[in-house]
Design an enzyme around this catalytic site. Sequence first.
Site, PDB file in Angstrom:
ATOM      1  N   ASP A  26     -13.526   2.866   8.373  1.00 43.37           N
ATOM      2  CA  ASP A  26     -12.925   4.002   8.207  1.00 43.37           C
ATOM      3  C   ASP A  26     -13.701   4.988   7.276  1.00 43.37           C
ATOM      4  O   ASP A  26     -13.453   5.710   6.310  1.00 43.37           O
ATOM      5  CB  ASP A  26     -11.363   3.753   7.463  1.00 43.37           C
ATOM      6  CG  ASP A  26     -10.519   5.198   7.774  1.00 43.37           C
ATOM      7  OD1 ASP A  26     -11.169   6.138   8.498  1.00 43.37           O
ATOM      8  OD2 ASP A  26      -9.722   5.155   7.203  1.00 43.37           O
ATOM      9  N   GLY A  69      14.091 -11.476   6.229  1.00 48.14           N
ATOM     10  CA  GLY A  69      15.073 -10.727   6.469  1.00 48.14           C
ATOM     11  C   GLY A  69      15.236  -9.602   5.314  1.00 48.14           C
ATOM     12  O   GLY A  69      16.363  -9.517   4.849  1.00 48.14           O
ATOM     13  N   ARG A  70      14.120  -9.094   4.871  1.00 48.85           N
ATOM     14  CA  ARG A  70      14.022  -8.070   3.836  1.00 48.85           C
ATOM     15  C   ARG A  70      14.929  -8.618   2.496  1.00 48.85           C
ATOM     16  O   ARG A  70      14.906  -7.971   1.465  1.00 48.85           O
ATOM     17  CB  ARG A  70      15.173  -6.739   4.142  1.00 48.85           C
ATOM     18  CG  ARG A  70      14.569  -6.273   5.599  1.00 48.85           C
ATOM     19  CD  ARG A  70      13.906  -5.113   5.324  1.00 48.85           C
ATOM     20  NE  ARG A  70      12.766  -4.835   6.198  1.00 48.85           N
ATOM     21  CZ  ARG A  70      12.356  -3.552   6.609  1.00 48.85           C
ATOM     22  NH1 ARG A  70      12.566  -2.499   5.779  1.00 48.85           N
ATOM     23  NH2 ARG A  70      11.410  -3.524   7.622  1.00 48.85           N
ATOM     24  N   ARG A  71      15.031  -9.950   2.495  1.00 48.99           N
ATOM     25  CA  ARG A  71      15.426 -10.525   0.983  1.00 48.99           C
ATOM     26  C   ARG A  71      14.190 -11.166   0.594  1.00 48.99           C
ATOM     27  O   ARG A  71      13.478 -11.970   1.049  1.00 48.99           O
ATOM     28  CB  ARG A  71      16.802 -11.335   1.269  1.00 48.99           C
ATOM     29  CG  ARG A  71      18.079 -10.563   1.388  1.00 48.99           C
ATOM     30  CD  ARG A  71      19.213 -11.229   1.932  1.00 48.99           C
ATOM     31  NE  ARG A  71      19.603 -12.268   1.311  1.00 48.99           N
ATOM     32  CZ  ARG A  71      20.388 -13.096   1.573  1.00 48.99           C
ATOM     33  NH1 ARG A  71      20.933 -13.048   2.882  1.00 48.99           N
ATOM     34  NH2 ARG A  71      20.756 -14.008   0.679  1.00 48.99           N
ATOM     35  N   ALA A 104      12.465 -14.103  -1.078  1.00 54.19           N
ATOM     36  CA  ALA A 104      12.444 -15.530  -1.084  1.00 54.19           C
ATOM     37  C   ALA A 104      11.218 -16.198  -2.031  1.00 54.19           C
ATOM     38  O   ALA A 104      10.291 -15.498  -1.639  1.00 54.19           O
ATOM     39  CB  ALA A 104      12.728 -15.823   0.213  1.00 54.19           C
ATOM     40  N   TYR A 105      11.382 -17.392  -2.083  1.00 53.30           N
ATOM     41  CA  TYR A 105      10.283 -18.168  -2.887  1.00 53.30           C
ATOM     42  C   TYR A 105       9.780 -19.359  -1.900  1.00 53.30           C
ATOM     43  O   TYR A 105      10.755 -19.750  -1.155  1.00 53.30           O
ATOM     44  CB  TYR A 105      10.671 -18.691  -4.038  1.00 53.30           C
ATOM     45  CG  TYR A 105      11.127 -17.716  -5.132  1.00 53.30           C
ATOM     46  CD1 TYR A 105      10.011 -16.737  -5.874  1.00 53.30           C
ATOM     47  CD2 TYR A 105      12.431 -17.455  -5.458  1.00 53.30           C
ATOM     48  CE1 TYR A 105      10.192 -15.654  -6.692  1.00 53.30           C
ATOM     49  CE2 TYR A 105      12.561 -16.481  -6.363  1.00 53.30           C
ATOM     50  CZ  TYR A 105      11.577 -15.709  -6.854  1.00 53.30           C
ATOM     51  OH  TYR A 105      12.085 -14.722  -8.053  1.00 53.30           O
TER      52      TYR A 105
HETATM   53  N1  LIG Z   1      -9.993   5.259  -7.367  1.00 56.38           N
HETATM   54  C1  LIG Z   1      -9.518   6.515  -7.436  1.00 56.38           C
HETATM   55  N2  LIG Z   1     -10.025   7.215  -8.272  1.00 56.38           N
HETATM   56  C2  LIG Z   1      -9.713   8.782  -8.103  1.00 56.38           C
HETATM   57  N3  LIG Z   1      -8.817   9.111  -7.359  1.00 56.38           N
HETATM   58  C3  LIG Z   1      -8.438   8.286  -6.156  1.00 56.38           C
HETATM   59  C4  LIG Z   1      -8.616   6.862  -6.127  1.00 56.38           C
HETATM   60  N4  LIG Z   1      -8.394   6.312  -4.890  1.00 56.38           N
HETATM   61  C5  LIG Z   1      -7.727   7.417  -4.407  1.00 56.38           C
HETATM   62  N5  LIG Z   1      -7.921   8.433  -5.070  1.00 56.38           N
HETATM   63  C6  LIG Z   1      -7.154   9.769  -4.606  1.00 56.38           C
HETATM   64  O1  LIG Z   1      -5.655   9.373  -4.263  1.00 56.38           O
HETATM   65  C7  LIG Z   1      -5.556  10.098  -3.115  1.00 56.38           C
HETATM   66  C8  LIG Z   1      -4.895   9.033  -2.160  1.00 56.38           C
HETATM   67  O2  LIG Z   1      -5.692   8.083  -1.919  1.00 56.38           O
HETATM   68  P1  LIG Z   1      -5.335   7.016  -0.663  1.00 56.38           P
HETATM   69  O3  LIG Z   1      -6.876   6.287  -0.456  1.00 56.38           O
HETATM   70  O4  LIG Z   1      -4.037   6.375  -0.667  1.00 56.38           O
HETATM   71  O5  LIG Z   1      -5.363   8.017   0.556  1.00 56.38           O
HETATM   72  P2  LIG Z   1      -5.807   8.037   1.828  1.00 56.38           P
HETATM   73  O6  LIG Z   1      -7.184   7.718   2.040  1.00 56.38           O
HETATM   74  O7  LIG Z   1      -5.474   9.711   1.847  1.00 56.38           O
HETATM   75  O8  LIG Z   1      -4.651   7.419   2.717  1.00 56.38           O
HETATM   76  P3  LIG Z   1      -4.615   6.142   3.637  1.00 56.38           P
HETATM   77  O9  LIG Z   1      -4.722   5.264   2.462  1.00 56.38           O
HETATM   78  O10 LIG Z   1      -3.639   6.199   4.228  1.00 56.38           O
HETATM   79  O11 LIG Z   1      -6.037   6.085   4.385  1.00 56.38           O
HETATM   80  C9  LIG Z   1      -6.814  10.435  -2.384  1.00 56.38           C
HETATM   81  O12 LIG Z   1      -6.670  11.929  -2.511  1.00 56.38           O
HETATM   82  C10 LIG Z   1      -7.822  10.116  -3.367  1.00 56.38           C
HETATM   83  O13 LIG Z   1      -8.667  11.052  -3.578  1.00 56.38           O
END
Ligand SMILES: Nc1ncnc2c1ncn2[C@@H]1O[C@H](COP(=O)(O)OP(=O)(O)OP(=O)(O)O)[C@@H](O)[C@H]1O
Length: 519
Positions: free
Chosen positions: A349, A147-149, A151-152
């Site tokens: 992705d 509940g957003r608190r 806990a352990y």
């Molecule tokens: N290991 C890293 N070294 C340098 N820059 C980084 C690294 N990881 C992420 N970034 C930079 O930080 C920014 C945000 O990264 P992140 O992976 O959170 O974003 P995203 O891929 O845009 O979002 P999501 O996680 O929602 O897919 C990006 O622009 C990326 O270039």
Amino acid sequence: MSGVELQPESTQSEEKEEPKTAATTISSTEETKTENPNVALDNLAKTPIQLILQPTPQTPAKTPETPRIQKINNLKKSASFDSKNQPEDSKTPKQRDQLIEVPSDEVGRVENNIDNLPFYHGFMGRTECESMLSNHGDFLIRMTEVGRRVAYVISVRWHYQNSHVLVKRTKTKKLYWTKKYAFKSICELIAYHKLNQIPFYDNMTLICGLARHEWQLNNEQVTLNKKLGEGQFGEVHKGKLKTSVFTPPVIVAVKTLHQNHLSANEKILFLKEANVMLTLAHPNVIKFYGVCTMKEPIMIVMEFCDGSSLEDVLLSKESKVSSEDKILYLFHAACGIDYLHRKHVIHRDIAARNCLLNSKKVLKISDFGLSVKGVAIKERKGGCLPVKYMAPETLKKGFYSTASDIYSYGALVYEVYTDGKTPFESCGLRGNELRKAIIGKSVILTIDVECPEFVKAIFEQSRLYDTEQRISSKRIIEIFKEEAGMHELDATGLFGRIGSFFSRVRRQKEAEPSVPILT
Ligand SMILES: Nc1ncnc2c1ncn2[C@@H]1O[C@H](COP(=O)(O)OP(=O)(O)OP(=O)(O)O)[C@@H](O)[C@H]1O
């Protein structure tokens, strides 16, 4: 008598002061103290304190088999932290139930900062925790949210089963308890039950505390500097990681989790990324240093890439990516993906925005937020999905596999050769319309710009509808080696730059047109 009898919680709310009865019991406590001044943990283990469940005027003491104790056990069953369980806050002991307060000096000198307990793992998901519990009596303490608190939970392996027992707190005095005894701190609760081998829930005792791993970092080891960007769950900062007093800090990228408005499930999702990265070590995959889960903000600490994302490099107006570098980046991406697939990780992705470059022009696959362990899974997901990069079988039935990553690799090839254009950008369709069009083959991605024949062939074979026919990462690597003389990087990421591609192209042009053999 060594325990302080505590009124049940429901009556405690009527209490104004600490119970005066404590004074009487403290005298006997002092006896123990006199016998063992500054009693140390080890000694405690050898000389367990005798605790007696005290009758109260209203409720005479009964043996553990009696219905009253049974009732407490039932309550504790509800506190056992099952996936479908409800927060048990409301399920406090009824008036007739009893807890016994154990004063701090009875427990002995214990470490009272939970972060310093070697078997305290901070915020941790159940799956990850269960992967650690292997032997009878193994246990660890972790943090969760009810509940957003905060806990352990005590997670324990007992007779081939995992149990997760929520540590409860009394309403007024805020004492921690799981069964019979209540303590001022969770450390005291653990120390007391462990050292005296008293069951803390049902008949379970704490036998072997599982220590944190090296990758479970303390927040104090990490310093945050410049913000690099922002993602779905939080921000990414450049930072420093102190690994030991003898070595200089390492420059790292730190992904922090937004502190507010995130549920425990979302936190677990964030940590899933770390979980996937944990098992990986390859020059074309972002290296993982650890996680800080002891306190907010939760952080993932990883290798810092001192270049930009491939997407930014492709879109840069200042300089164009050379033909040589395009080949190099696509080869590195294929090596990274191939490694992931050999490790049974589906990235889910793959796109130029999730490929990072360092100053030595080494490409590294990053962002494991959507990754899963396995070679093929079915998952229907709503929400924000990268439709433009997704394979038809995923869009149709939610099938993800190594082949669906390869389909997305095709989209990456498209991005590289069109200087960062987003796939299907020009077709004017979005969301569900685009999804249907991809499934129905009414839109097809083509590369209409200059591109080496073998790359075009890889692209086409990665975009085949039939997953069985689609090219594998292994074969892509072979083709890059054969056609462009590429070499894989060694573990240091230093060797294996572009080979004799351009001299080969010259030779081929002189002899006969290149006919790629893709099997
Ligand atoms: N290991 C890293 N070294 C340098 N820059 C980084 C690294 N990881 C992420 N970034 C930079 O930080 C920014 C945000 O990264 P992140 O992976 O959170 O974003 P995203 O891929 O845009 O979002 P999501 O996680 O929602 O897919 C990006 O622009 C990326 O270039």
